[in-house]
Design a protein around this motif. Structure first.
Motif, short mmCIF file in Angstrom:
data_model
loop_
_atom_site.label_atom_id
_atom_site.label_comp_id
_atom_site.label_asym_id
_atom_site.label_seq_id
_atom_site.Cartn_x
_atom_site.Cartn_y
_atom_site.Cartn_z
N ALA A 1 -7.73 2.99 -2.61
CA ALA A 1 -6.36 2.57 -2.28
C ALA A 1 -5.44 2.85 -3.45
CB ALA A 1 -6.33 1.08 -1.96
N TYR B 1 0.83 -1.19 0.00
CA TYR B 1 0.00 0.00 0.00
C TYR B 1 0.87 1.24 0.00
CZ TYR B 1 -4.09 -2.85 0.78
OH TYR B 1 -5.09 -3.76 0.61
N ILE C 1 -1.87 1.06 -4.65
CA ILE C 1 -1.06 -0.12 -4.35
C ILE C 1 0.04 -0.24 -5.38
CG2 ILE C 1 -1.08 -2.63 -4.10
CD1 ILE C 1 -3.99 -2.40 -3.23
#
Length: 76
Positions: A30, A7, A32
């Motif tokens: 998110a 992450y 990533i």
């Protein structure tokens, strides 16, 4: 075996963004850093995961996201 993802902090997390490649808007869930290679040689990319209007998430390159917030300095 090393992890195939990690992450990454991003200033637009949990904010409304637009994927400029598709034009779809949603919430940035998110970012990533993923190994997207299927071979022994890793190829790492930062992918943005956006939850679209349907509730389903899709991924795009981090370079393709922009905030949907109005910033007057952008138009000066």
């Amino acid at each position: 075996m090393a992890d195939r993802y990690e992450y990454v902090p991003h200033p637009l997390l949990r904010q409304r963004v637009r994927d400029v490649a598709s034009g779809v808007e949603g919430e940035l869930m998110a970012v990533i850093n993923e190994d997207v290679s299927n071979s022994a040689h890793p190829h790492w990319m930062e992918l943005a995961y956006i939850r679209g209007p349907s509730g389903r998430e899709f991924s795009t390159s981090v370079a393709n996201i922009q905030s949907t917030e109005f910033h007057p300095s952008q138009y000066s």
